[in-house]
Design an enzyme around this catalytic site. Structure first.
Site, PDB file in Angstrom:
ATOM      1  N   LYS A  53      59.260  40.495  28.011  1.00  0.00           N
ATOM      2  CA  LYS A  53      59.571  41.999  26.820  1.00  0.00           C
ATOM      3  C   LYS A  53      58.893  42.134  26.086  1.00  0.00           C
ATOM      4  CE  LYS A  53      64.445  40.752  27.467  1.00  0.00           C
ATOM      5  NZ  LYS A  53      65.946  40.430  27.041  1.00  0.00           N
ATOM      6  N   GLN A  97      68.999  37.913  21.441  1.00  0.00           N
ATOM      7  CA  GLN A  97      68.896  36.856  22.959  1.00  0.00           C
ATOM      8  C   GLN A  97      69.846  36.318  23.063  1.00  0.00           C
ATOM      9  OE1 GLN A  97      66.332  38.035  25.707  1.00  0.00           O
ATOM     10  NE2 GLN A  97      67.859  36.531  26.938  1.00  0.00           N
ATOM     11  N   ASP A 120      69.808  47.304  23.169  1.00  0.00           N
ATOM     12  CA  ASP A 120      71.074  46.013  24.095  1.00  0.00           C
ATOM     13  C   ASP A 120      72.751  46.789  24.231  1.00  0.00           C
ATOM     14  OD1 ASP A 120      69.694  44.274  26.064  1.00  0.00           O
ATOM     15  OD2 ASP A 120      69.898  42.894  24.059  1.00  0.00           O
TER      16      ASP A 120
END
Ligand code: NAD
Length: 285
Positions: A53, A97, A120
């Protein structure tokens, strides 16, 4: 004859657009989209995801920061880092994460994030807006799946979409997204009875369960579109999906490969969401 849905190619094309828009935003406003990634612990798969990422951000001309916290970090420390990043004007997107260590409550962590920086789409406000057909941000994997379906001109409206898996990060949001596009949606999960009778009804079958090559050709309708979200390692260490690609490939009309299908789209949609968050920030300045 089935057609492969090439997530790598669609992702590269989408990234070209993101690079262009990132440059335009910087030239126009001086704002460089910034993403902060937080990783707690040493899960090797998570480390690879976060590294990929960060690299993708750099290639698109974005700013990125990475926070690697030890497994022993307290929930309080993580919440306070998120609090600081919420106020940091260089950062427009924050990514935590998952999975988090067991002593942390993921719902509490997601809630701490400013909804504007939740690239997200896991903050309850963003989840709620998706269900109300008024999303500000769409979770990256579901968004990537939608982009792939649209790229290949696959009609969603009126189709029967069966989603196998009901996680908060894939199954539920992709089901909501498909419902928002006026599909008829069925969600199946580990407790579902007679799964093949349900999966064989699907015009579009989306599988996110984390079980190597679980879906076989008997479980699929002739000509179905199959989206395989799973990322698993089989006994020989090879990355495989939740669908047995070789077994089903002659029966489906379209299918995403693993790797090279949904995975690259997920990262690309993270960049897309970061760019959008930066644009909103620049607009409000
Ligand atoms: P999860 O582990 O949180 O949830 C799994 C879901 O699948 C549960 O709802 C469970 O009820 C259901 N399930 C499990 N086994 C089943 C079975 N045999 N029959 C029916 N339902 C079953 O999963 P997740 O976080 O959504 O991840 C699923 C898979 O997708 C994993 O392999 C993960 O690595 C992968 N993934 C890929 C991407 C990507 O970008 N490609 C993104 C996220 C997750």
């Amino acid at each position: 004859m089935s057609k492969i849905m090439d997530g790598k190619r669609v992702s590269q094309e989408t990234k070209k657009w993101i690079i262009q828009k990132t440059k335009e935003l910087k030239d126009r406003t001086g704002v460089v989209p910034g993403l902060a990634s937080i990783l707690v612990g040493n899960d090797p798969a998570s480390e690879i995801y976060v590294r990929n990422k960060r690299r993708a951000c750099g290639r698109c001309g974005m700013f990125s920061e990475e926070y690697n916290l030890s497994e022993e970090t307290s929930e309080e420390e993580l919440l306070s880092l998120i609090g600081r990043l919420n106020l940091d004007e260089k950062i427009h997107g924050i990514l935590v994460q998952l999975p988090l260590p067991i002593h942390m409550n993921p719902a509490k962590v997601m809630k701490k994030m400013s909804p504007n920086k939740d690239v997200d789409g896991f903050h309850p406000e963003n989840t709620g807006k998706l269900y109300q057909e008024n999303p500000d941000v769409i979770s990256c994997t579901p968004y990537g799946i939608e982009k792939l379906l649209d790229y290949y001109g696959i009609k969603i409206l009126g189709k029967h979409v069966v989603v196998v898996g009901k996680s908060n990060i894939v199954g539920k949001p992709v089901a909501a997204l498909m419902l928002n596009r006026d599909a008829t949606v069925t969600i199946a999960h580990i407790e579902t009875q007679n799964l093949p009778t349900i999966t064989t009804m699907a015009d579009i079958l989306i599988v996110a369960i984390g079980d190597s090559q679980f879906i076989k050709k008997e479980m699929i309708k002739e000509g179905a579109v199959v989206i395989d979200v799973g990322i698993n390692r089989n006994e020989s260490g090879k990355i495989v999906g939740d669908v047995d690609f070789e077994d089903v490939k002659e029966k489906v009309s379209y299918i995403t490969p693993v790797p090279g299908g949904v995975g690259p789209m997920t990262i690309t949609m993270l960049l897309w969401n970061t760019l959008e968050a930066a644009e909103t920030f620049a607009h409000g300045k």
